[in-house]
Design a protein around this motif. Sequence first.
Motif, mmCIF file in Angstrom:
data_model
loop_
_atom_site.group_PDB
_atom_site.id
_atom_site.type_symbol
_atom_site.label_atom_id
_atom_site.label_comp_id
_atom_site.label_asym_id
_atom_site.label_seq_id
_atom_site.Cartn_x
_atom_site.Cartn_y
_atom_site.Cartn_z
ATOM 1 N N LEU A 13 0.840 -1.221 0.000
ATOM 2 C CA LEU A 13 0.000 0.000 0.000
ATOM 3 C C LEU A 13 0.867 1.261 0.000
ATOM 4 O O LEU A 13 0.700 2.119 -0.879
ATOM 5 N N PRO A 14 1.813 1.428 0.957
ATOM 6 C CA PRO A 14 2.624 2.652 0.944
ATOM 7 C C PRO A 14 3.591 2.711 -0.252
ATOM 8 O O PRO A 14 3.809 3.795 -0.811
ATOM 9 N N LEU A 15 4.107 1.546 -0.659
ATOM 10 C CA LEU A 15 5.039 1.542 -1.792
ATOM 11 C C LEU A 15 4.351 2.031 -3.069
ATOM 12 O O LEU A 15 4.871 2.886 -3.798
ATOM 13 N N THR A 16 3.185 1.485 -3.303
ATOM 14 C CA THR A 16 2.452 1.850 -4.514
ATOM 15 C C THR A 16 2.055 3.331 -4.483
ATOM 16 O O THR A 16 2.053 4.023 -5.507
ATOM 17 N N LEU A 25 15.524 3.920 -1.524
ATOM 18 C CA LEU A 25 15.963 3.853 -0.137
ATOM 19 C C LEU A 25 14.778 4.023 0.822
ATOM 20 O O LEU A 25 14.596 3.241 1.767
ATOM 21 N N VAL A 26 13.971 5.049 0.529
ATOM 22 C CA VAL A 26 12.783 5.297 1.371
ATOM 23 C C VAL A 26 11.904 4.045 1.407
ATOM 24 O O VAL A 26 11.454 3.600 2.477
ATOM 25 N N MET A 27 11.675 3.452 0.248
ATOM 26 C CA MET A 27 10.814 2.275 0.185
ATOM 27 C C MET A 27 11.421 1.114 0.982
ATOM 28 O O MET A 27 10.715 0.371 1.666
ATOM 29 N N LEU A 28 12.722 0.974 0.900
ATOM 30 C CA LEU A 28 13.398 -0.076 1.652
ATOM 31 C C LEU A 28 13.201 0.140 3.158
ATOM 32 O O LEU A 28 12.877 -0.804 3.906
ATOM 33 N N VAL A 29 13.387 1.395 3.567
ATOM 34 C CA VAL A 29 13.214 1.727 4.989
ATOM 35 C C VAL A 29 11.786 1.393 5.440
ATOM 36 O O VAL A 29 11.566 0.801 6.505
ATOM 37 N N ILE A 30 10.822 1.767 4.622
ATOM 38 C CA ILE A 30 9.417 1.469 4.964
ATOM 39 C C ILE A 30 9.211 -0.040 5.125
ATOM 40 O O ILE A 30 8.617 -0.502 6.099
ATOM 41 N N CYS A 31 9.736 -0.804 4.169
ATOM 42 C CA CYS A 31 9.591 -2.273 4.243
ATOM 43 C C CYS A 31 10.197 -2.819 5.533
ATOM 44 O O CYS A 31 9.573 -3.636 6.236
ATOM 45 N N VAL A 32 11.422 -2.379 5.819
ATOM 46 C CA VAL A 32 12.082 -2.861 7.031
ATOM 47 C C VAL A 32 11.275 -2.468 8.273
ATOM 48 O O VAL A 32 11.070 -3.277 9.186
ATOM 49 N N GLY A 33 10.771 -1.220 8.265
ATOM 50 C CA GLY A 33 9.962 -0.753 9.406
ATOM 51 C C GLY A 33 8.729 -1.617 9.608
ATOM 52 O O GLY A 33 8.456 -2.086 10.720
#
Lengths: 303, 303, 303, 303, 303
Positions: free
Chosen positions: B253-256, B283-291
Amino acid sequence: MTEIVLKSNTGFEWVSLVNPSIRELAQIAVQYNLHSASVHDCLEPEHLPKYEVIDEVAFMVLRAYDLGASKDGDTVQKLTNKIAFFIGKDFLVTIHRKDHEYLRVVRNKWRVSRKDEDNLALKISTDLYAAAMNTYEIPIKDAMELVERYEEAIFDNNEPATIIEKLYLLRRKASIYKKMLFLFNELLKKQMVGNEMLVSYFKDVLETGEKLQYYSDQLYEDTNNLLNIHLSLASHRTNEVMKVLTILSVFFLPLTFIVGIYGMNFKYMPELESVWGYSAVWLVMLVICVGIYFWFKSKGWLS
Amino acid sequence: MTEIVLKSNTGFEWVSLVNPSIRELAQIAVQYNLHSASVHDCLEPEHLPKYEVIDEVAFMVLRAYDLGASKDGDTVQKLTNKIAFFIGKDFLVTIHRKDHEYLRVVRNKWRVSRKDEDNLALKISTDLYAAAMNTYEIPIKDAMELVERYEEAIFDNNEPATIIEKLYLLRRKASIYKKMLFLFNELLKKQMVGNEMLVSYFKDVLETGEKLQYYSDQLYEDTNNLLNIHLSLASHRTNEVMKVLTILSVFFLPLTFIVGIYGMNFKYMPELESVWGYSAVWLVMLVICVGIYFWFKSKGWLS
Amino acid sequence: MTEIVLKSNTGFEWVSLVNPSIRELAQIAVQYNLHSASVHDCLEPEHLPKYEVIDEVAFMVLRAYDLGASKDGDTVQKLTNKIAFFIGKDFLVTIHRKDHEYLRVVRNKWRVSRKDEDNLALKISTDLYAAAMNTYEIPIKDAMELVERYEEAIFDNNEPATIIEKLYLLRRKASIYKKMLFLFNELLKKQMVGNEMLVSYFKDVLETGEKLQYYSDQLYEDTNNLLNIHLSLASHRTNEVMKVLTILSVFFLPLTFIVGIYGMNFKYMPELESVWGYSAVWLVMLVICVGIYFWFKSKGWLS
Amino acid sequence: MTEIVLKSNTGFEWVSLVNPSIRELAQIAVQYNLHSASVHDCLEPEHLPKYEVIDEVAFMVLRAYDLGASKDGDTVQKLTNKIAFFIGKDFLVTIHRKDHEYLRVVRNKWRVSRKDEDNLALKISTDLYAAAMNTYEIPIKDAMELVERYEEAIFDNNEPATIIEKLYLLRRKASIYKKMLFLFNELLKKQMVGNEMLVSYFKDVLETGEKLQYYSDQLYEDTNNLLNIHLSLASHRTNEVMKVLTILSVFFLPLTFIVGIYGMNFKYMPELESVWGYSAVWLVMLVICVGIYFWFKSKGWLS
Amino acid sequence: MTEIVLKSNTGFEWVSLVNPSIRELAQIAVQYNLHSASVHDCLEPEHLPKYEVIDEVAFMVLRAYDLGASKDGDTVQKLTNKIAFFIGKDFLVTIHRKDHEYLRVVRNKWRVSRKDEDNLALKISTDLYAAAMNTYEIPIKDAMELVERYEEAIFDNNEPATIIEKLYLLRRKASIYKKMLFLFNELLKKQMVGNEMLVSYFKDVLETGEKLQYYSDQLYEDTNNLLNIHLSLASHRTNEVMKVLTILSVFFLPLTFIVGIYGMNFKYMPELESVWGYSAVWLVMLVICVGIYFWFKSKGWLS
Ligand SMILES: [Mg+2]
Ligand SMILES: [Mg+2]
Ligand SMILES: [Mg+2]
Ligand SMILES: [Mg+2]
Ligand SMILES: [Mg+2]
Ligand SMILES: [Mg+2]
Ligand SMILES: [Mg+2]
Ligand SMILES: [Mg+2]
Ligand SMILES: [Mg+2]
Ligand SMILES: [Mg+2]
Ligand SMILES: [Mg+2]
Ligand SMILES: [Mg+2]
Ligand SMILES: [Mg+2]
Ligand SMILES: [Mg+2]
Ligand SMILES: [Mg+2]
Ligand SMILES: [Mg+2]
Ligand SMILES: [Mg+2]
Ligand SMILES: [Mg+2]
Ligand SMILES: [Mg+2]
Ligand SMILES: [Mg+2]
Ligand SMILES: [Mg+2]
Ligand SMILES: [Mg+2]
Ligand SMILES: [Mg+2]
Ligand SMILES: [Mg+2]
Ligand SMILES: [Mg+2]
Ligand SMILES: [Mg+2]
Ligand SMILES: [Mg+2]
Ligand SMILES: [Mg+2]
Ligand SMILES: [Mg+2]
Ligand SMILES: [Mg+2]
Ligand SMILES: [Mg+2]
């Protein structure tokens, strides 16, 4: 309205009161020496079935099924009508609000029969009792057929939209039939004590009563089970639909994300410039689909 | 069709009526002085099991399982056939619609046996009773095997699509077997009173009846439990599938949304012009995924 | 407060204690030789109904419905008030916290009645008993009407948001009414033993008690069924809504993916250059929609 | 194999038959004058527990737990073994398929004990009875520990994936233990009638039987409750996960739509040209998020 | 530790054994001629309540609530402690593992009381019995208050996260209290037979026992109902949340698809070139929203 239905040679009298005024009732009470507490019960239209003997006069209240009851009635009062008897040595007083078909049949039968039998009061009242009890046969049989029709519809998945409400109402009705027929049989068993000379008479009626009780039990159980199975099936089917959505979503979520990435308008995105970029994306998406497919397969979610 | 099956030296007679006309029945009733109420019961094909003694003649109605019953029958009438007995001092009258295998076996057994025994009427009728009761063994055993097969299929997750309907039908049948075997045992206990000289005879049959009743109870309980566990398991599995969807969705959802932002065509979007924009978004998307991953982990949703 | 309500010519005395101090109670206990264990029970406001006879003095504790009870009370203590009787040969002592309307009615009735009857203690206490029991009639009738209103609202889908809490509270109340009326009837049956001279007196009260118990049973059952059917209906309706979402999603998931593909900014995407590209995409999407439509139709999900 | 285990001075004999041939059994039947119906029951390996007395010889069938039973057995036949006794005045005949540890223990105990006691047949058979009954202790205790372990695992949310199947199997086993121990206690109560001289002997065994029955009841109830609570918890947890998805979706649905709008390629879209367009879109999205946040908060969905 | 608590003038002795060694117990057994089977029961810490009379000595095992029990104990063994009595004509032997407060209270009461009463053994043991039984009052009252607190929290939607586990544990405890109090009352009724001279003594205790049993029944029922209603409410609330998601999704699914279409990069898309294209898209989206709105309204999904 007071009517003398029958007068036998042996001094027996059957008096029928249809929707009597309080004065008419009082008059009869005096004439036959009826107990005031019982007379009082006669006036209460909501009275539940009962049997009692006071001073050698038996008093009985029954509730017959009302064939004219509204389709969506679901209380004892809406579905049934009261009928009260005073059964004496040589008289029978029957009291009811309206004159029903089943009462007329019994009256006609006895008007033409021998008038010098013994125990006329008991015999006639047992006949009326059986007639009142048999009024439940039609609604029970009708309900059983309805349940069978609903059952078929539910398994064919074309039940009416209001099936829950319909089964709920049927179950309430079945609950009332069960209760009433239980009381009918209880009363008869009470009456059998002390009237052993008519035991074969009573047993026959009791047997019918037990059969009706068995059917009403069955009706209640079947309705309840059908309601439960309908809810289970409906939830099961929705689950099936949602599983399809879920599986499709899992495929499309990453794909739609990927095409979103290359829809971004950044100036410096090397992939976009590559001749093989577009084909590579298709390849990546294919690999993802195949991966998800085998993951799902291994989990057994694609059966 | 009226047939005299047996005539003993002691004056005992066994008369068998197969699908008798009303006239044949009336004739027999007169000959053996049978009670008219009982004769009337003989004519009702839906009659439930009963036992009564009138004028020293015992009258019994039984319902045997109909081996030719349709697979999807689910009422007493569809699954069972009536058989009626009149048991007198020196006669036995048996009445049934069709001639069944189990009846033939009993007839043949007695045709070749000693014909000068005492209590022939009772002994033969108890034999017929046992034979009628034993007709339930095969459907119960078959149903138990079916339930075992379904159980395995359900836990292996390859049950047939109509398993709910199938188990529902089995439960209804089990309910009918239970009821019928309960009535069989009740009748036998009634008959034992006053026939103490044959108590060992009766006890043996009763034991079999109680075993069958135990199995039918078990069948009902097992079917019911299996139906419930199937519904629970199905819902549990759908839940598992949906949990996967849910978790994936929360990632995408946030990535898209983010890739959507940089897909906008505004003239003045400073990020788009930046050389590091594209890399920064990844990078931002990676951080979101990890979070999200650690958030889920802390909630225990990734087990 | 101690008050002598009645003093008959035959030496009978009715003493009423309203919220007595311990000293007042002790005084009466000495005067009438009341058992200390029973006197102790009088002081416990939470005491459940009981009946016991010690040294020819009957002691009875009842709990009448408290008309002033808070709407959301759901315990025996909050919904009911205690009243205790000592019933002797020639005295009746009644003890209660507050003076209730139903007590006043009975007091007034007996003040004006004949004071030379036999068994005054028993007659008056049975009157008080009946009055206490009848306090349940109003809350039961009110609750039954409420249930009927809720039922209609639930099937019309405009029930209040807190319906679950409301039905849960009603069911708890019904459970308490059931329990209390059960105890009332039990006590009366105990009291009937040994007081056969007043049997018609008692029977009349018992009949009312059994009617109230029947209604409270019915109330409990109806509330429970309505709660279950509400939950079933609510879940059923949500399922219906979600099925619509699911079906729509299955249509839009692939479509949105496809338009995402051609939103990508790859330099080399031959389809984008084609004159027929746009129309072809529409065609493909139409074909997909039609395909899904027929797939769903074959599964019976579009009914 | 026929073995004479014990021969007392008083003429008492204990004969043990292990997996006897029909010939061996017939021989013993003749020798001790055993009833043919009982002998016939001996041959049926599926026979349920029973007790009967014929001609002063008591016949008893028991079913002991089979310690070597397969872990996933779930029927009386798979979990238990039959043992049959004939208990005469001066003989005891025990018949079983295999020789089990618990039988050996009883044999050894009596081989070394005084051989001139009274009532040896009854005492030994009661010992065997107790030994057979006690075979259930181990599986019940094991199952109770298992249930406790599962309970902890379920509340720690690390139960095995097949927990439903495991609890279902345990509940079936518990159901069989319950039934068997119920029958054990019933048989002993039957046997106590007429053997009052050994009442303290019997009472001790009965007490153990009732304790085991209590534990098996508890096991059934606990397993059932644990199964239900597991299903409830699992569904509750999935609900929690889905609520998170739902809430996140409600935030992202409008946001993703908005960025989609400005991803459109229309030639004439005034917002795209504006210098503040991009910032304005962020502002609008922020406002939407805050709005949804407070809407959810007011509904209490963010707890 | 063996202690002689009381020695009356009439020769009565009360001996208290706290955590006795086997030797101490054996000594007492010899001294008072106690039955070995009963002595054996004393040593089993898990023994369930029982009452038996052997050779005019009554033997009783009780289980009192252990005030020091761990909060999450949920078995008879963890929640309760055993106490055993031997009640003879002129002696009372009490045996327990630890010395509890409630035992000390009873000891102190009797140490200061008259020592020449009759039936001292029975009176003291009944006192101990009542004291042991009353240990259940505190945990039941505590649990009832807890349930009331949970109930309020559940309807205010701020229950603790582990509420299911907590209610499950409470229900198990309630189940144990019910069972223990049931056994207490059963034992007392057994003891009353043959001790009619102390009937008023016993009746008082029995009444308390029945009150406690009523409360434990109520506790079980309330806990069970609260657990069910919590699960129903939680699922109902999740349903409400998901309905909002569903409805929002149905609005945004087509809208997001439409803006996706005009985000495609086809060279030939006439709509994109049109001056009215952008406005037309907004119009179409508005029409779709209104359409969905009225469709939902007609279905009653927007209440
Ligand atoms: Mg109802
Ligand atoms: Mg009902
Ligand atoms: Mg039934
Ligand atoms: Mg039935
Ligand atoms: Mg069901
Ligand atoms: Mg149910
Ligand atoms: Mg059923
Ligand atoms: Mg059924
Ligand atoms: Mg049935
Ligand atoms: Mg069962
Ligand atoms: Mg069973
Ligand atoms: Mg079960
Ligand atoms: Mg179940
Ligand atoms: Mg309740
Ligand atoms: Mg209750
Ligand atoms: Mg009821
Ligand atoms: Mg009812
Ligand atoms: Mg119901
Ligand atoms: Mg229900
Ligand atoms: Mg089972
Ligand atoms: Mg079972
Ligand atoms: Mg239980
Ligand atoms: Mg239990
Ligand atoms: Mg439970
Ligand atoms: Mg449960
Ligand atoms: Mg439990
Ligand atoms: Mg329990
Ligand atoms: Mg209760
Ligand atoms: Mg309840
Ligand atoms: Mg409930
Ligand atoms: Mg339920």
